[in-house]
Design a protein around this motif. Structure first.
Motif, PDB file in Angstrom:
ATOM      1  N   LYS A  68       0.852  -1.181   0.000  1.00 26.83           N
ATOM      2  CA  LYS A  68       0.000   0.000   0.000  1.00 26.83           C
ATOM      3  C   LYS A  68       0.891   1.235   0.000  1.00 26.83           C
ATOM      4  CE  LYS A  68      -3.772  -2.297   2.271  1.00 26.83           C
ATOM      5  NZ  LYS A  68      -4.713  -2.317   3.355  1.00 26.83           N
ATOM      6  N   GLY A  69       0.388   2.300  -0.566  1.00 26.82           N
ATOM      7  CA  GLY A  69       1.171   3.516  -0.671  1.00 26.82           C
ATOM      8  C   GLY A  69       0.962   4.458   0.493  1.00 26.82           C
ATOM      9  N   LEU A  70       1.517   5.647   0.347  1.00 24.33           N
ATOM     10  CA  LEU A  70       1.387   6.702   1.337  1.00 24.33           C
ATOM     11  C   LEU A  70       0.742   7.915   0.677  1.00 24.33           C
ATOM     12  CD1 LEU A  70       4.939   6.442   2.925  1.00 24.33           C
ATOM     13  CD2 LEU A  70       2.801   5.645   3.919  1.00 24.33           C
ATOM     14  N   LYS A  71      -0.012   8.657   1.454  1.00 21.33           N
ATOM     15  CA  LYS A  71      -0.667   9.863   0.970  1.00 21.33           C
ATOM     16  C   LYS A  71      -0.055  11.059   1.684  1.00 21.33           C
ATOM     17  CE  LYS A  71      -5.118  12.114   0.653  1.00 21.33           C
ATOM     18  NZ  LYS A  71      -6.549  12.021   0.864  1.00 21.33           N
ATOM     19  N   ILE A  72       0.227  12.119   0.939  1.00 15.42           N
ATOM     20  CA  ILE A  72       0.747  13.347   1.537  1.00 15.42           C
ATOM     21  C   ILE A  72      -0.413  14.060   2.206  1.00 15.42           C
ATOM     22  CG2 ILE A  72       1.822  15.577   1.091  1.00 15.42           C
ATOM     23  CD1 ILE A  72       3.282  14.264  -1.264  1.00 15.42           C
ATOM     24  N   THR A  73      -0.302  14.268   3.520  1.00 13.20           N
ATOM     25  CA  THR A  73      -1.368  14.958   4.257  1.00 13.20           C
ATOM     26  C   THR A  73      -1.048  16.424   4.465  1.00 13.20           C
ATOM     27  OG1 THR A  73      -0.388  14.304   6.356  1.00 13.20           O
ATOM     28  CG2 THR A  73      -2.116  12.879   5.455  1.00 13.20           C
ATOM     29  N   ASN A  74       0.236  16.758   4.506  1.00 11.33           N
ATOM     30  CA  ASN A  74       0.640  18.147   4.687  1.00 11.33           C
ATOM     31  C   ASN A  74       2.039  18.292   4.117  1.00 11.33           C
ATOM     32  OD1 ASN A  74       0.762  20.800   5.501  1.00 11.33           O
ATOM     33  ND2 ASN A  74       1.175  20.328   7.645  1.00 11.33           N
ATOM     34  N   SER A  75       2.292  19.372   3.384  1.00 12.80           N
ATOM     35  CA  SER A  75       3.626  19.554   2.818  1.00 12.80           C
ATOM     36  C   SER A  75       3.928  21.028   2.636  1.00 12.80           C
ATOM     37  CB  SER A  75       3.749  18.821   1.481  1.00 12.80           C
ATOM     38  OG  SER A  75       2.885  19.384   0.532  1.00 12.80           O
ATOM     39  N   PRO A  76       5.173  21.406   2.873  1.00 14.68           N
ATOM     40  CA  PRO A  76       5.572  22.784   2.624  1.00 14.68           C
ATOM     41  C   PRO A  76       5.748  23.020   1.125  1.00 14.68           C
ATOM     42  CG  PRO A  76       7.443  21.515   3.386  1.00 14.68           C
ATOM     43  CD  PRO A  76       6.249  20.610   3.435  1.00 14.68           C
ATOM     44  N   THR A  77       5.854  24.266   0.727  1.00 15.31           N
ATOM     45  CA  THR A  77       6.019  24.560  -0.700  1.00 15.31           C
ATOM     46  C   THR A  77       7.434  24.264  -1.177  1.00 15.31           C
ATOM     47  OG1 THR A  77       6.461  26.868  -0.151  1.00 15.31           O
ATOM     48  CG2 THR A  77       4.204  26.303  -0.747  1.00 15.31           C
ATOM     49  N   GLN A  78       8.418  24.374  -0.281  1.00 15.42           N
ATOM     50  CA  GLN A  78       9.794  24.061  -0.650  1.00 15.42           C
ATOM     51  C   GLN A  78      10.232  22.777   0.045  1.00 15.42           C
ATOM     52  OE1 GLN A  78      11.952  27.589   0.429  1.00 15.42           O
ATOM     53  NE2 GLN A  78      11.697  28.443  -1.614  1.00 15.42           N
ATOM     54  N   PHE A  79      11.079  22.027  -0.619  1.00 13.45           N
ATOM     55  CA  PHE A  79      11.584  20.755  -0.097  1.00 13.45           C
ATOM     56  C   PHE A  79      10.436  19.825   0.315  1.00 13.45           C
ATOM     57  CE2 PHE A  79      14.942  23.883   0.883  1.00 13.45           C
ATOM     58  CZ  PHE A  79      15.917  23.371   0.050  1.00 13.45           C
ATOM     59  N   ARG A  80       9.457  19.779  -0.524  1.00  9.64           N
ATOM     60  CA  ARG A  80       8.216  19.058  -0.249  1.00  9.64           C
ATOM     61  C   ARG A  80       8.430  17.593   0.095  1.00  9.64           C
ATOM     62  NH1 ARG A  80       3.982  17.397  -4.564  1.00  9.64           N
ATOM     63  NH2 ARG A  80       2.295  16.884  -3.191  1.00  9.64           N
ATOM     64  N   PHE A  81       9.260  16.894  -0.646  1.00 10.84           N
ATOM     65  CA  PHE A  81       9.426  15.459  -0.443  1.00 10.84           C
ATOM     66  C   PHE A  81      10.321  15.139   0.748  1.00 10.84           C
ATOM     67  CE2 PHE A  81       8.132  15.766  -4.887  1.00 10.84           C
ATOM     68  CZ  PHE A  81       7.055  14.916  -4.849  1.00 10.84           C
ATOM     69  N   PHE A  82      11.017  16.132   1.288  1.00  9.69           N
ATOM     70  CA  PHE A  82      11.828  15.908   2.484  1.00  9.69           C
ATOM     71  C   PHE A  82      11.024  16.120   3.755  1.00  9.69           C
ATOM     72  CE2 PHE A  82      15.127  17.091  -0.646  1.00  9.69           C
ATOM     73  CZ  PHE A  82      15.900  15.954  -0.561  1.00  9.69           C
ATOM     74  N   PHE A  83      10.094  17.068   3.736  1.00  8.33           N
ATOM     75  CA  PHE A  83       9.404  17.459   4.958  1.00  8.33           C
ATOM     76  C   PHE A  83       7.905  17.188   4.950  1.00  8.33           C
ATOM     77  CE2 PHE A  83      13.130  20.316   4.638  1.00  8.33           C
ATOM     78  CZ  PHE A  83      13.812  19.852   5.739  1.00  8.33           C
ATOM     79  N   ALA A  84       7.406  16.476   3.967  1.00  6.39           N
ATOM     80  CA  ALA A  84       5.985  16.198   3.888  1.00  6.39           C
ATOM     81  C   ALA A  84       5.545  15.252   5.016  1.00  6.39           C
ATOM     82  CB  ALA A  84       5.634  15.590   2.538  1.00  6.39           C
ATOM     83  N   GLU A  85       4.318  15.429   5.460  1.00  2.98           N
ATOM     84  CA  GLU A  85       3.727  14.498   6.427  1.00  2.98           C
ATOM     85  C   GLU A  85       2.912  13.471   5.630  1.00  2.98           C
ATOM     86  OE1 GLU A  85       1.543  16.709   9.338  1.00  2.98           O
ATOM     87  OE2 GLU A  85       3.230  18.044   9.711  1.00  2.98           O
ATOM     88  N   LEU A  86       3.116  12.210   5.942  1.00  2.32           N
ATOM     89  CA  LEU A  86       2.499  11.130   5.174  1.00  2.32           C
ATOM     90  C   LEU A  86       1.618  10.280   6.067  1.00  2.32           C
ATOM     91  CD1 LEU A  86       5.746   9.972   3.367  1.00  2.32           C
ATOM     92  CD2 LEU A  86       4.019  11.534   2.471  1.00  2.32           C
ATOM     93  N   LYS A  87       0.623   9.659   5.432  1.00  7.50           N
ATOM     94  CA  LYS A  87      -0.212   8.687   6.156  1.00  7.50           C
ATOM     95  C   LYS A  87      -0.494   7.532   5.198  1.00  7.50           C
ATOM     96  CE  LYS A  87      -5.158   9.321   6.023  1.00  7.50           C
ATOM     97  NZ  LYS A  87      -6.339   9.968   6.465  1.00  7.50           N
ATOM     98  N   PRO A  88      -0.560   6.314   5.719  1.00 10.34           N
ATOM     99  CA  PRO A  88      -0.801   5.146   4.861  1.00 10.34           C
ATOM    100  C   PRO A  88      -2.157   5.218   4.158  1.00 10.34           C
ATOM    101  CG  PRO A  88      -0.070   4.461   7.043  1.00 10.34           C
ATOM    102  CD  PRO A  88      -0.348   5.928   7.109  1.00 10.34           C
ATOM    103  N   ILE A  89      -2.173   4.789   2.912  1.00  9.60           N
ATOM    104  CA  ILE A  89      -3.425   4.688   2.170  1.00  9.60           C
ATOM    105  C   ILE A  89      -4.102   3.397   2.598  1.00  9.60           C
ATOM    106  CG2 ILE A  89      -4.449   4.379  -0.116  1.00  9.60           C
ATOM    107  CD1 ILE A  89      -2.132   6.009  -1.245  1.00  9.60           C
ATOM    108  N   GLU A  90      -5.376   3.479   2.911  1.00 12.63           N
ATOM    109  CA  GLU A  90      -6.092   2.287   3.399  1.00 12.63           C
ATOM    110  C   GLU A  90      -6.874   1.612   2.306  1.00 12.63           C
ATOM    111  OE1 GLU A  90      -7.834   2.648   7.147  1.00 12.63           O
ATOM    112  OE2 GLU A  90      -6.436   4.209   7.758  1.00 12.63           O
TER     113      GLU A  90
END
Length: 90
Positions: A68-90
């Protein structure tokens, strides 16, 4: 001696349009093809290391429907993939 070994790094190959966010409506554009680049430092790994990496990739392909993948729940505009908050896709 193992202290000098650098990790194998992986990074999604990002197309600026394919993975960009649509800020007006907070939607994501899904790329047509998701690619992954493996950056492997030269002279650090043996053929046995590369065989192991290949075996793991083959195994992941065989069980890809169970992952199963992950969903981005919150992310900044810069360095998005380093600091994004993720949650599992159900």
């Amino acid at each position: 001696m193992t202290d000098n070994i650098e990790p194998i790094q992986n990074k999604p190959i990002q197309d600026t349009e394919a993975n960009s966010s649509i800020e007006d409506c907070n939607l994501e554009r899904k790329p047509q093809l998701a690619l992954l680049r493996l950056a492997i430092p030269r002279r650090m790994y043996t053929n046995d290391h590369m065989d192991y990496v290949a075996d793991v990739i083959i195994n992941l392909k065989e069980i890809k429907n169970n992952i199963k993948g992950l969903k981005i729940t919150n992310s900044p505009t810069q360095f998005r993939f380093f600091f994004a908050e993720l949650k599992p896709i159900e």
